[in-house]
Design an enzyme around this catalytic site. Structure first.
Site, PDB file in Angstrom:
ATOM      1  N   GLY A 154       0.835  -1.205   0.000  1.00  0.00           N
ATOM      2  CA  GLY A 154       0.000   0.000   0.000  1.00  0.00           C
ATOM      3  C   GLY A 154       0.860   1.241   0.000  1.00  0.00           C
ATOM      4  O   GLY A 154       2.008   1.209   0.440  1.00  0.00           O
TER       5      GLY A 154
ATOM      6  N   SER B 257       1.806   9.800   2.771  1.00  0.00           N
ATOM      7  CA  SER B 257       3.031  10.032   3.530  1.00  0.00           C
ATOM      8  C   SER B 257       3.818   8.767   3.821  1.00  0.00           C
ATOM      9  O   SER B 257       4.835   8.828   4.504  1.00  0.00           O
ATOM     10  CB  SER B 257       2.678  10.706   4.853  1.00  0.00           C
ATOM     11  OG  SER B 257       1.765   9.889   5.548  1.00  0.00           O
TER      12      SER B 257
ATOM     13  N   ASP C 194      -8.625  11.306  10.391  1.00  0.00           N
ATOM     14  CA  ASP C 194      -8.465  10.916   8.986  1.00  0.00           C
ATOM     15  C   ASP C 194      -9.264   9.640   8.706  1.00  0.00           C
ATOM     16  O   ASP C 194      -8.765   8.681   8.126  1.00  0.00           O
ATOM     17  CB  ASP C 194      -6.984  10.727   8.665  1.00  0.00           C
ATOM     18  CG  ASP C 194      -6.698  10.836   7.169  1.00  0.00           C
ATOM     19  OD1 ASP C 194      -7.587  11.300   6.423  1.00  0.00           O
ATOM     20  OD2 ASP C 194      -5.596  10.458   6.733  1.00  0.00           O
TER      21      ASP C 194
HETATM   22  N1  ATP Z   1      -1.411  -3.293   8.853  1.00  0.00           N
HETATM   23  C1  ATP Z   1      -1.657  -3.345   7.546  1.00  0.00           C
HETATM   24  N2  ATP Z   1      -1.936  -4.520   6.951  1.00  0.00           N
HETATM   25  C2  ATP Z   1      -2.203  -4.575   5.618  1.00  0.00           C
HETATM   26  N3  ATP Z   1      -2.204  -3.505   4.799  1.00  0.00           N
HETATM   27  C3  ATP Z   1      -1.923  -2.303   5.339  1.00  0.00           C
HETATM   28  C4  ATP Z   1      -1.631  -2.158   6.728  1.00  0.00           C
HETATM   29  N4  ATP Z   1      -1.403  -0.845   6.980  1.00  0.00           N
HETATM   30  C5  ATP Z   1      -1.546  -0.206   5.809  1.00  0.00           C
HETATM   31  N5  ATP Z   1      -1.850  -1.064   4.812  1.00  0.00           N
HETATM   32  C6  ATP Z   1      -2.087  -0.713   3.391  1.00  0.00           C
HETATM   33  O1  ATP Z   1      -1.292   0.410   3.058  1.00  0.00           O
HETATM   34  C7  ATP Z   1      -2.121   1.528   2.655  1.00  0.00           C
HETATM   35  C8  ATP Z   1      -1.481   2.830   3.102  1.00  0.00           C
HETATM   36  O2  ATP Z   1      -1.301   2.832   4.508  1.00  0.00           O
HETATM   37  P1  ATP Z   1      -1.580   4.125   5.387  1.00  0.00           P
HETATM   38  O3  ATP Z   1      -2.999   4.585   5.162  1.00  0.00           O
HETATM   39  O4  ATP Z   1      -1.236   3.820   6.785  1.00  0.00           O
HETATM   40  O5  ATP Z   1      -0.546   5.154   4.721  1.00  0.00           O
HETATM   41  P2  ATP Z   1      -0.556   6.742   4.763  1.00  0.00           P
HETATM   42  O6  ATP Z   1       0.518   7.263   3.885  1.00  0.00           O
HETATM   43  O7  ATP Z   1      -0.527   7.189   6.192  1.00  0.00           O
HETATM   44  O8  ATP Z   1      -1.969   7.067   4.129  1.00  0.00           O
HETATM   45  P3  ATP Z   1      -2.661   8.497   3.979  1.00  0.00           P
HETATM   46  O9  ATP Z   1      -2.776   8.748   2.511  1.00  0.00           O
HETATM   47  O10 ATP Z   1      -4.003   8.322   4.650  1.00  0.00           O
HETATM   48  O11 ATP Z   1      -1.770   9.464   4.669  1.00  0.00           O
HETATM   49  C9  ATP Z   1      -3.497   1.223   3.284  1.00  0.00           C
HETATM   50  O12 ATP Z   1      -4.556   1.839   2.580  1.00  0.00           O
HETATM   51  C10 ATP Z   1      -3.551  -0.307   3.198  1.00  0.00           C
HETATM   52  O13 ATP Z   1      -3.980  -0.729   1.920  1.00  0.00           O
END
Ligand code: ATP
Length: 450
Positions: free
Chosen positions: A110, A114, A233
């Site tokens: 994913g 950020s 969020d």
């Molecule tokens: N614990 C997990 N197990 C499986 N997949 C995960 C996990 N954590 C995150 N992901 C995958 O990774 C993607 C991105 O993670 P996350 O939302 O934490 O990143 P971010 O950069 O903080 O996102 P945002 O755009 O909301 O800032 C999630 O949408 C999910 O598909």
């Protein structure tokens, strides 16, 4: 000194002394010097025996203490690792361990605004999701708030933080339990032909349990933690589904810890994700737990409709003129017209098994949550009660929904997952207070509804 060595030395010294006395006896007969040597020899022998006695006792005692300490230390170590497991205290990982676990950060599962998330397997066989927080200053801020918010909380509907790694120079990492079915967006929105992702069409029953699970996770954050935690969020991309399709709230990068007795409303730079932001945040009137409730309501509508709340109109001509549909407004109108089932995801209606009573509950709760005035929205605990049928849900008041945040956007704008979070520059606010300076401009507009 080893006991056996002491005995040998003592024996050699005694034998040497006896030999010396015998030589002195032969050489000096019973003269005065002989008696002097004899006396001194006996004194030395007595001193050697006294020394031997004391040192043997001392060594025995020392060995006893050492073995006692060793076994106590071992017991303490066992107890410590047991407590760590029971309490779920996050562990500090070494960069090398994470590199090995993810096979050199190969399997990207994913990517958000950020962070990049990789699948990994720890030495003990535990599957993990390793989140690499990108960006310098912002990365540090998100890392801190994420660890602070989630390290201390444990709930079945919140993703579990197993550990972290903040080695100097290298990016910061968070290690989460791996949640095997990915994020909710992949299970409620139709798959675009270009997308290669896990997912499908989640059944009605599962959508309803997901709604309850998320409400319970948020209710715990708002009401049951030592300090109130605001997620800030809430969106389908931040809701993960496990192997049984139970939902876990994830991504605490924007979370805020608020003292229980602190004012319920406080000002914060606008962050979060377009399409889920509460009007009071956009109008800089301060945020509270009701800000999360608004976002949750928006997610509920997307769960029911299987579509994004803000989307282009289907017909190509309208698309070229950038005409939008605002789903919450459509839902509001359909409810008033008594045509509730028309807003349900068509794929579900085709397959049957949609409980109309549950649809009504979910939609009514959603419309309560997205009320423009924060005080008209229910608390998260009330939402759980309503969804679980302990409290009757009344028809929510008609909302004008005049305030809609959307971006001056391009074609991909309806997919929030691929976009940076909203940045908002206020005239009164210092630039440093702004979360991110994206290329988007935030507009407040009156939407036509359809
Ligand atoms: N614990 C997990 N197990 C499986 N997949 C995960 C996990 N954590 C995150 N992901 C995958 O990774 C993607 C991105 O993670 P996350 O939302 O934490 O990143 P971010 O950069 O903080 O996102 P945002 O755009 O909301 O800032 C999630 O949408 C999910 O598909």
């Amino acid at each position: 000194m080893d006991g056996r060595r002491e005995n040998i030395i003592a024996a050699i010294s005694v034998i040497t002394l006896v030999i010396l006395i015998v030589i002195a006896r032969v050489a000096l007969k019973l003269s005065k010097p002989f008696f002097l040597i004899f006396g001194a020899g006996v004194a030395v022998i007595l001193a050697v025996f006294a020394y031997l006695l004391l040192s043997t006792r001392y060594n025995r005692r020392r060995r006893l203490l050492e073995s006692q300490l060793k076994s106590e230390g071992q017991e303490l170590r066992i107890e410590y690792s047991f407590l760590k497991k029971v309490a779920g205290v996050p562990i500090k990982f070494r960069y090398k361990e994470l590199e090995e676990a993810t096979d050199g950060f190969q399997a990207l599962i994913g990517k958000g605004a950020s962070a990049s998330v990789f699948k990994g397997i720890l030495d003990d066989g535990t599957s993990v999701a390793v989140k690499r927080i990108d960006g310098e200053e912002r990365g540090e801020r998100e890392f801190r708030s994420e660890v602070a918010a989630i390290a201390s909380v444990h709930h079945v509907n919140l993703v579990r933080l197993l550990g972290y790694c903040n080695a100097p120079i290298a990016p910061r990492y968070l290690v989460y339990e791996y949640v095997s079915n990915g994020s909710l967006d992949c299970w409620i929105f139709p798959k675009r032909s270009s997308q290669r992702r896990r997912g499908g069409c989640l059944s009605w029953n599962l959508r309803y349990t997901v709604a309850i699970d998320v409400a319970k996770g948020l209710a715990y954050l708002h009401h049951d933690c030592r300090s109130r935690i605001l997620h800030l969020d809430v969106k389908p991309e931040n809701i993960l589904l496990d192997e049984n399709y139970r939902a876990l709230v994830s991504d605490f990068g924007l979370a805020k810890l608020v003292g229980k007795d602190e004012s319920l409303k406080f000002v914060s730079a606008i962050r979060g994700t377009r399409g889920y932001l509460a009007p009071e945040w956009l109008l800089e009137q301060g945020i509270s737990d009701k800000t999360d409730i608004y976002s949750y309501g928006m997610v509920l509508l997307e769960i029911v409709g299987g579509r994004k709340n803000v989307s282009y109109m289907d017909d190509e001509k309208a698309k070229s003129k950038r005409k939008w549909q605002y789903f919450p407004k459509i839902v509001n109108e359909k409810v008033r017209e008594g045509k509730l089932m028309e807003i349900v995801d068509h794929r579900l209606l085709e397959g049957g098994g949609v409980d109309e009573r549950q649809v009504k509950t979910l939609v009514y709760v959603a419309l309560w949550c997205v009320q423009e005035k924060p005080r008209s929205r229910p608390s998260m605990a009330q939402v759980v009660d309503m969804l679980e049928g302990r409290v009757r849900v009344e028809l929510p008041p008609d909302t004008r929904m005049v305030l809609v945040d959307f971006l001056g956007v391009d074609d991909s704008a309806t997919d929030s997952s691929s976009k940076p979070r909203v940045g908002f520059v206020s005239n009164q606010r210092a630039q440093s207070d702004v979360e991110c300076s994206s290329t988007y401009s935030l507009a407040t507009t009156v939407m036509s509804g359809r």
